[in-house]
Design an enzyme around this catalytic site. Sequence first.
Site, PDB file in Angstrom:
ATOM      1  N   ASP A 338       0.834  -1.192   0.000  1.00 17.11           N
ATOM      2  CA  ASP A 338       0.000   0.000   0.000  1.00 17.11           C
ATOM      3  C   ASP A 338       0.877   1.253   0.000  1.00 17.11           C
ATOM      4  O   ASP A 338       1.872   1.316   0.732  1.00 17.11           O
ATOM      5  CB  ASP A 338      -0.898  -0.031   1.248  1.00 17.11           C
ATOM      6  CG  ASP A 338      -1.850   1.127   1.319  1.00 17.11           C
ATOM      7  OD1 ASP A 338      -2.676   1.275   0.403  1.00 17.11           O
ATOM      8  OD2 ASP A 338      -1.764   1.900   2.293  1.00 17.11           O
ATOM      9  N   GLU A 373       1.596  -0.442  -5.006  1.00 15.51           N
ATOM     10  CA  GLU A 373       0.731   0.689  -5.337  1.00 15.51           C
ATOM     11  C   GLU A 373       1.700   1.855  -5.522  1.00 15.51           C
ATOM     12  O   GLU A 373       2.237   2.377  -4.539  1.00 15.51           O
ATOM     13  CB  GLU A 373      -0.257   0.977  -4.215  1.00 15.51           C
ATOM     14  CG  GLU A 373      -1.207   2.111  -4.551  1.00 15.51           C
ATOM     15  CD  GLU A 373      -2.160   2.458  -3.416  1.00 15.51           C
ATOM     16  OE1 GLU A 373      -3.317   2.801  -3.699  1.00 15.51           O
ATOM     17  OE2 GLU A 373      -1.741   2.391  -2.233  1.00 15.51           O
TER      18      GLU A 373
END
EC number: 3.2.1.196
Length: 661
Positions: A338, A373
């Site tokens: 993330d 990401e």
Amino acid sequence: MTELTPGIAAPLGAYYDGNGINFSLYSAHATGVELCLFDEQQREVRLPLATRSGDIWHGYLPGGKPGQRYGYRVHGPFDPAQGLRFNPNKLLLDPAARAVEGPVADDPYLHGGYDRPDRHDSAELMPKCVVIDEAYDWQDDCPPATPWGKTVIYEAHVRGLTLQHPEIPQVLRGSFAALGHPVMIAYFKRLGITALELLPVQQHSSEPRLQRLGLINYWGYNVLAPYAPDNRYSSLRTDMTPLREFRDAVKALHKAGIEVILDVVFNHSAELDTDGPTLSLRGIDNPGYYWLTPDGGYVNDTGCGNTLRLDQPQGVAWVMDCLRFWVGECHVDGFRFDLGSVLGRTPAFDRDAPLFQAMLADDLLSRCKLIAEPWDIGPGGYQVGEFPGRFAEWNDHYRDDMRRFWLQGDISLGQFAQRFAASSDLFNQRGRAPYASINMLTAHDGFTLQDLVSFSRKHNQLNGEGNRDGSDRNFSNNHGVEGPIADDAIVQRRRASRQALLATLLLSQGTPMLLAGDEHGHSQQGNNNAYCQDNAITWLDWATADDSLTAYTAALIHLRQQIPALQHDRWWQEGDGNVQWLNAQGQSLSAQQWEQGDLQLQICLSQRWLVVVNATQQAVEMTLPAGDWQLVAPFTQEDSRAVLPAWNQAAHSICVLVKKK
């Protein structure tokens, strides 16, 4: 009186060896560390962790057993302007705890203090770490090791995926055990996905703001203990711990040939900003774990109040040890990072950052799928296409351009083809392969596929932020009326758009990622940021699932696995037999057609499969290439063979034909 012997510095955390427990904690700036042991009545015994090896404080508890609850109190200066926030009044969680018991309350006693250390003791309110026995019989488990070229990722939330499944025993619904239940495994196999990517499964907490609104952090990105499987996903059976239940699920999924990828959060912690609670890292070694401003505040490149500092040896060691735990002890097959740009900050993004180098050099992680990401909100944080080595990346260019192609009609055939061919403009560099492009139309963050074709604007009022949260840049299209209720004509147009988008996703080069529920027609009622909705908005309703759409999706995945050009994971080259781009007349496209032509295209893959695309408002007659062509499942068209080589392609649609040998 219990006494500690010196113990050893590694591994970090609390490790039970069969005779006792070794405790080990990093802090470079502390002047002293106390190990705090708690019994079942929450009575506390404090023991100095007196032995220090470099910056590691450690000790051994002879006779210690699994189930022992513990925490730390760390002594040192309280000087916020210098980044130091030690306060022994605050009980702290072990950053390497394998299990945590209890919630994080919204209470001022958890705050460490502003200009001076807060004097209130937090132990009664704090969760406690729990020592576990990590022994487990993996039997003959081995990783599926699915090649990237054959990988189809299914992004899911442990709870939301199974909580309402009528064929799973109620006691197991919403738990790790449900993931490995035969009913779910049979579904995954029918659908054809090869990897299950789980939203964070690590122990997390809900932010104080959400607690005051009566909401929770449903997605789980506010991670509290990155080594600890979240108790919320345990079935709470008396003979089962969260760790064992997670391992059982992984073992069952592996037996079915399905990989497990974890979404992990090493960009920020649950301690938030200076107004947040002191729970762990802040009180253990604040300047060692966080990027700080010159006045001692927190750099906020994440939008979550703080940013983890991972350019120093101990930060790298902490993350690496955690990843190795999940791979070595839990047999996971990969990670999605993330806000992954934070991992490469030094403080500017550097693809040769120490953590990246360590990950790519590690033998245990060498077999893992690594997915970034590729952005954060800090300066220079957008890094799509810039990650190193074996990393794959979420491709927002693919997401946005394919939405625009089918729902807005405002991008060219050239842009469409670029995305369809694994975004070579972004990823065909430094020896990277097409798998590096994680192609997605939707994800947990944003509209579902059903909402993408049913809402032209977000509807996030239930999140308690006045509909200000969530992206306004969705490239969605409600097809004439806002919301789920529409007449038959609009319903049919929406269905056609869903099918075209799914077919595009599952027939593009690169690695496809499907959001759980998109194959059902799941709607979040227009909420494109449902991070705090632990309710029917996010839970999949299996009773109302669109079975025909599920079958359509499964047939597309099956078709994908038959086409060599989508399997071998090599960049397509002109004349290599992998791809041929043709216009509606069956001829090569001119430069003008690539940039300004009608959104009509024929794509011949592996010299045998013909993808016919018509994103215009009207049906079009196309001239197929020479050969005996036959429509393949899941596409249907009555009497199609009778009109060949002329082919009438419906408006806003896509189909695939195969050349008979």
